[in-house]
Design a protein around this motif. Structure first.
Motif, PDB file in Angstrom:
ATOM      1  N   GLY A  74     109.420 -91.733  36.666  1.00  0.00           N
ATOM      2  CA  GLY A  74     108.753 -90.470  36.977  1.00  0.00           C
ATOM      3  C   GLY A  74     107.258 -90.557  36.750  1.00  0.00           C
ATOM      4  N   TRP A  75     106.864 -91.232  35.682  1.00  0.00           N
ATOM      5  CA  TRP A  75     105.440 -91.393  35.400  1.00  0.00           C
ATOM      6  C   TRP A  75     104.781 -92.210  36.523  1.00  0.00           C
ATOM      7  N   LEU A  76     105.431 -93.293  36.906  1.00  0.00           N
ATOM      8  CA  LEU A  76     104.872 -94.127  37.972  1.00  0.00           C
ATOM      9  C   LEU A  76     104.767 -93.357  39.285  1.00  0.00           C
ATOM     10  N   ALA A  77     105.743 -92.494  39.545  1.00  0.00           N
ATOM     11  CA  ALA A  77     105.725 -91.724  40.787  1.00  0.00           C
ATOM     12  C   ALA A  77     104.524 -90.793  40.858  1.00  0.00           C
ATOM     13  N   THR A  78     104.055 -90.336  39.704  1.00  0.00           N
ATOM     14  CA  THR A  78     102.886 -89.446  39.683  1.00  0.00           C
ATOM     15  C   THR A  78     101.578 -90.214  39.529  1.00  0.00           C
ATOM     16  N   HIS A  79     101.670 -91.545  39.434  1.00  0.00           N
ATOM     17  CA  HIS A  79     100.473 -92.376  39.291  1.00  0.00           C
ATOM     18  C   HIS A  79     100.457 -93.495  40.333  1.00  0.00           C
ATOM     19  N   ASP A  80     100.842 -93.149  41.547  1.00  0.00           N
ATOM     20  CA  ASP A  80     100.776 -94.069  42.696  1.00  0.00           C
ATOM     21  C   ASP A  80     101.626 -95.320  42.521  1.00  0.00           C
ATOM     22  N   GLY A  81     102.592 -95.273  41.619  1.00  0.00           N
ATOM     23  CA  GLY A  81     103.488 -96.410  41.436  1.00  0.00           C
ATOM     24  C   GLY A  81     102.845 -97.639  40.845  1.00  0.00           C
ATOM     25  N   ASP A  82     101.666 -97.499  40.279  1.00  0.00           N
ATOM     26  CA  ASP A  82     100.920 -98.660  39.773  1.00  0.00           C
ATOM     27  C   ASP A  82     101.230 -98.889  38.296  1.00  0.00           C
ATOM     28  N   PRO A  83     101.871-100.003  37.942  1.00  0.00           N
ATOM     29  CA  PRO A  83     102.182-100.262  36.533  1.00  0.00           C
ATOM     30  C   PRO A  83     101.011-100.834  35.740  1.00  0.00           C
ATOM     31  N   GLU A  84      99.902-101.136  36.396  1.00  0.00           N
ATOM     32  CA  GLU A  84      98.798-101.785  35.700  1.00  0.00           C
ATOM     33  C   GLU A  84      98.265-100.967  34.524  1.00  0.00           C
ATOM     34  N   PRO A  85      98.110 -99.627  34.656  1.00  0.00           N
ATOM     35  CA  PRO A  85      97.658 -98.870  33.474  1.00  0.00           C
ATOM     36  C   PRO A  85      98.618 -99.004  32.292  1.00  0.00           C
ATOM     37  N   LEU A  86      99.910 -99.131  32.576  1.00  0.00           N
ATOM     38  CA  LEU A  86     100.885 -99.312  31.503  1.00  0.00           C
ATOM     39  C   LEU A  86     100.746-100.696  30.875  1.00  0.00           C
ATOM     40  N   LEU A  87     100.532-101.706  31.697  1.00  0.00           N
ATOM     41  CA  LEU A  87     100.310-103.048  31.161  1.00  0.00           C
ATOM     42  C   LEU A  87      99.034-103.106  30.333  1.00  0.00           C
ATOM     43  N   GLU A  88      98.010-102.376  30.771  1.00  0.00           N
ATOM     44  CA  GLU A  88      96.760-102.356  30.011  1.00  0.00           C
ATOM     45  C   GLU A  88      96.959-101.691  28.658  1.00  0.00           C
ATOM     46  N   ALA A  89      97.840-100.687  28.610  1.00  0.00           N
ATOM     47  CA  ALA A  89      98.140-100.046  27.330  1.00  0.00           C
ATOM     48  C   ALA A  89      98.793-101.031  26.375  1.00  0.00           C
ATOM     49  N   VAL A  90      99.641-101.906  26.905  1.00  0.00           N
ATOM     50  CA  VAL A  90     100.255-102.939  26.065  1.00  0.00           C
ATOM     51  C   VAL A  90      99.190-103.928  25.600  1.00  0.00           C
ATOM     52  N   ARG A  91      98.299-104.306  26.505  1.00  0.00           N
ATOM     53  CA  ARG A  91      97.239-105.265  26.156  1.00  0.00           C
ATOM     54  C   ARG A  91      96.373-104.750  25.017  1.00  0.00           C
ATOM     55  N   THR A  92      96.045-103.474  25.062  1.00  0.00           N
ATOM     56  CA  THR A  92      95.090-102.924  24.094  1.00  0.00           C
ATOM     57  C   THR A  92      95.759-102.385  22.833  1.00  0.00           C
ATOM     58  N   CYS A  93      97.071-102.438  22.780  1.00  0.00           N
ATOM     59  CA  CYS A  93      97.758-101.949  21.577  1.00  0.00           C
ATOM     60  C   CYS A  93      97.430-102.876  20.403  1.00  0.00           C
ATOM     61  N   PRO A  94      96.921-102.328  19.293  1.00  0.00           N
ATOM     62  CA  PRO A  94      96.521-103.190  18.176  1.00  0.00           C
ATOM     63  C   PRO A  94      97.677-103.592  17.258  1.00  0.00           C
ATOM     64  N   PHE A  95      98.882-103.117  17.549  1.00  0.00           N
ATOM     65  CA  PHE A  95     100.034-103.412  16.696  1.00  0.00           C
ATOM     66  C   PHE A  95     101.015-104.280  17.470  1.00  0.00           C
ATOM     67  N   ARG A  96     101.318-105.463  16.939  1.00  0.00           N
ATOM     68  CA  ARG A  96     102.092-106.448  17.676  1.00  0.00           C
ATOM     69  C   ARG A  96     103.532-105.974  17.942  1.00  0.00           C
TER      70      ARG A  96
END
Length: 678
Positions: free
Chosen positions: A510-532
């Motif tokens: 549902g989130w992807l459907a409202t964000h043009d189906g692009d998972p890149e912002p979600l991957l970037e959130a994983v990249r920038t997460c400071p907790f392993r």
């Protein structure tokens, strides 16, 4: 990095508290913000030992609870030492937001900061008021006034002896007042409730249509209109006249035409609607007449609002739902007496279940609840059968009334196999789970569930209403779709901790459907997460929700930041074998595992494990981690400071046991696990 722990997970919570406090102090210093570790720890404790236990979920109510109740009652520091607590709380909230930890279902950062500012003056008064102290804080201050070091156990033991001997100076009157106020309060953690799984709801139009089919709503509307502007006369006992009640049988369609009745109270369905309308404030009694409540008239033309009002007051209808069997006011069942506790518990049990639950299991649970409150075993076998029969009858009546409202659906058929799993003779309950049924009870239930029987589940209307009730109680009760506008880190963090695989997949889709189906912002959130550990969980739920998960992980194999997580995930799934990895990848995966262990268990655990290696192997491993080129700079720095440094400093005792009061490892007392409310 988890932000939710069960009460019994004291060690895990303590490690998380130390990690978050340490990280927040470092972040605050870098940002030039005030940082009081004592306040950070208190903020974590106040949320951990709450009804929902979500460490990163904050609202203005939670802010006020911390500043005006928790710190004044529990933090044994002088008012001057606490002067900067509100400012440090603001730092804490900003830290959670900056690290992507803040639960997006709570209030915004601005709303919470505003709540802090508005509570400052009340906070100053609260921490300066001894009558707001808890008993433990009272004794800590009394010890200090008597020159006792509260960190010295021997000195505190001597202080206790002085108290017993009457040699210690303390305010006995204040102590008595504080003990009176504390008496009956739940201990920290005892108010923790079971977290409910996320639910799905149909479109609003379907819910509106369902309200239109509610027999109770139709009857409440018809009855209130029947009362009319002039009202209806009542008997001396406060009942409708029998002739009027018999008129209502036909108007409301209650089917009670053949019942013999000496008064309107002898007609259960009519009596229920009259009681319901009174509780819902649709009608009121004035002397000897029943009158419409003028302010409630708009409610009659708003079916959904009327349904919700009817649901809310249902929990106050025990006398009309669980009626005396022989017509005497005191001839009621145990369920009648426990109605306000048991009925919400029944609905909480049904909530979020995907398959309808056998009514037989609900009957058993309700009877067990009655047995915990009454000495049913003291009765004869005949008495126990009679008591049990009346409880079962009243539970059936509860479900019947809720079905008429449209809150539950009762069907007939075979129960899902999952409801018999814990009834098997060889069933072993999970560690920490409550005890299973007695053998003879389990055998009887197995036989019942092997045959078709009554099944019950919440309707969408009932689910929506129960969710509103759970949220009002401050409980975890997610709704699939509510995170569609959440920031990427907030979405993945909540799904990782509180969703099932199925509901998480739907939520992320549902989130992807409202964000043009692009998972890149979600991957970037994983990249920038400071907790392993949190980053690993976020990547896991994301890949589970994507159709090409394996292909994505292989693509991330070459990502400089996400490679350690991706390779670890591929190893766990069997897509890669250890021999498939290069030496560099092996070191990255090993480093990733150590960094996650450091977060999960704390530096003592990591040092103890590494100390078991031969000195040469240990030195090689530490050097490999140092030169690993892992992208998590902050986590690596902590590893070098908290693990590698002490290990390479030479032979020493690696683990120093701290002197702790009972429960200081996250438990509210030293007595073990706490039960939770359903």
């Amino acid at each position: 990095m988890r932000t939710f722990f069960e009460i019994e997970q004291g060690d895990e919570y303590q490690a998380a508290q130390e990690l978050l406090t340490r990280r927040c102090v470092a972040w605050a210093r870098a940002e030039g913000l005030p940082a009081d570790p004592m306040v950070f720890a208190a903020a974590l404790d106040s949320r951990h030992l709450s009804s929902d236990g979500r460490l990163a979920f904050w609202t203005p109510a939670d802010v006020r609870r911390l500043l005006l109740e928790w710190i004044p009652r529990r933090v044994a520091a002088d008012p001057a030492e606490l002067e900067g607590a509100p400012a440090s709380l603001v730092t804490w909230l900003r830290f959670l937001a900056a690290g992507g930890l803040l639960d997006p279902r709570g209030a915004s950062l601005l709303e919470n900061e505003t709540a802090v500012a508005e509570a400052v003056e009340e906070f100053r008064a609260a921490v300066a008021d001894p009558t707001r102290y808890g008993v433990a804080k009272f004794w800590a201050f009394a010890a200090r006034r008597n020159g006792v070091d509260v960190t010295d156990q021997a000195a505190m033991a001597a202080f206790g002896a002085d108290i017993e001997a009457g040699r210690a100076d303390y305010d006995a009157q204040l102590l008595n007042r504080l003990m009176d106020e504390q008496f009956g309060r739940p201990a920290p953690g005892e108010e923790r409730t079971f977290a409910q799984l996320p639910v799905c709801l149909p479109p609003a139009a379907e819910l509106t249509a369902a309200v239109g089919a509610s027999r109770v709503v139709a009857r409440l509307q018809a009855f209130t209109e029947w009362v009319g502007a002039d009202g209806r006369a009542l008997t001396g006992a406060g009942n409708l006249r029998l002739a009027d009640a018999r008129e209502l049988i036909g108007l409301l369609g209650t089917g009670e035409e053949e019942l013999k009745a000496r008064s309107a109270a002898d007609l259960p369905q009519v009596d229920l609607i009259v009681a319901w309308a009174k509780k819902a404030r649709l009608v009121r009694v004035s002397k000897t007449r029943l009158l419409q409540v003028a302010k409630a008239r708009p409610l009659l033309s708003e079916p959904e609002a009327l349904w919700q009002r009817a649901f809310e007051v249902f929990f106050d209808l025990r006398d009309a739902v669980c009626r005396p069997i022989w017509g005497r006011g005191d001839d009621t069942s145990m369920l009648h007496d426990l109605y306000g506790e048991v009925v919400p518990d029944v609905l909480n049990t049904i909530y979020s279940l995907t398959d309808p639950i056998p009514v037989a299991r609900l009957r058993e649970s309700v009877w067990m609840s009655c047995g915990q409150r009454y000495r049913v075993t003291a009765g004869s076998a005949l008495q126990q059968r009679g008591w049990r029969g009346r409880v079962d009858t009243d539970l059936d009546r509860v479900l019947e009334v809720l079905e008429a409202l449209g809150a539950v659906e009762v069907t007939y058929g075979l129960a899902d196999e999952s409801y018999a799993m814990d009834l098997a003779e060889d069933f072993v309950p999970p560690v920490g789970a409550e005890g299973s049924y007695a053998r003879e009870v389990a055998a009887r239930l197995r036989d019942e569930l092997a045959k078709p029987g009554q099944l019950v589940k919440l309707t969408p209307l009932g689910t929506r209403a129960m969710r509103a009730r759970l949220l009002a109680e401050g409980r975890e009760a997610g709704l699939v779709g509510e995170l569609a506008g959440a920031p990427p880190a907030g979405l993945l963090g909540v799904v990782a901790e509180h969703y099932t695989a199925e509901t998480g997949t739907v939520e992320i889709a549902g989130w992807l459907a409202t964000h043009d189906g692009d998972p890149e912002p979600l991957l970037e959130a994983v990249r920038t997460c400071p907790f392993r550990g949190r980053a690993a969980s976020m990547l896991s739920v994301l890949t589970m929700a994507l159709a090409e998960a394996t292909a994505l992980l292989h693509r991330l194999h070459g990502d400089q930041v996400l490679a350690p997580l991706a390779v670890t995930a591929l190893l766990d799934s069997g897509e890669l074998q250890p021999d498939d990895l290069t030496r560099h990848e092996q070191v990255l995966v090993m480093t990733e595992g150590l960094l996650q262990l450091l977060e999960l268990g704390g530096p003592d655990i990591v040092r103890e494990q590494l100390a078991e290696l031969p000195r040469r192997d240990q030195a090689d491993l530490l050097e490999a981690v140092r030169a690993s080129d892992h992208s998590a700079a902050l986590a690596l720095e902590e590893f070098q400071t908290l693990v590698a440094g002490p290990l390479t400093a030479g032979p020493r005792r690696l683990h120093t046991e701290r002197q702790m009061a009972p429960g200081s490892r996250g438990r509210p007392t030293g007595r073990g696990k706490k039960s939770r409310k359903r």
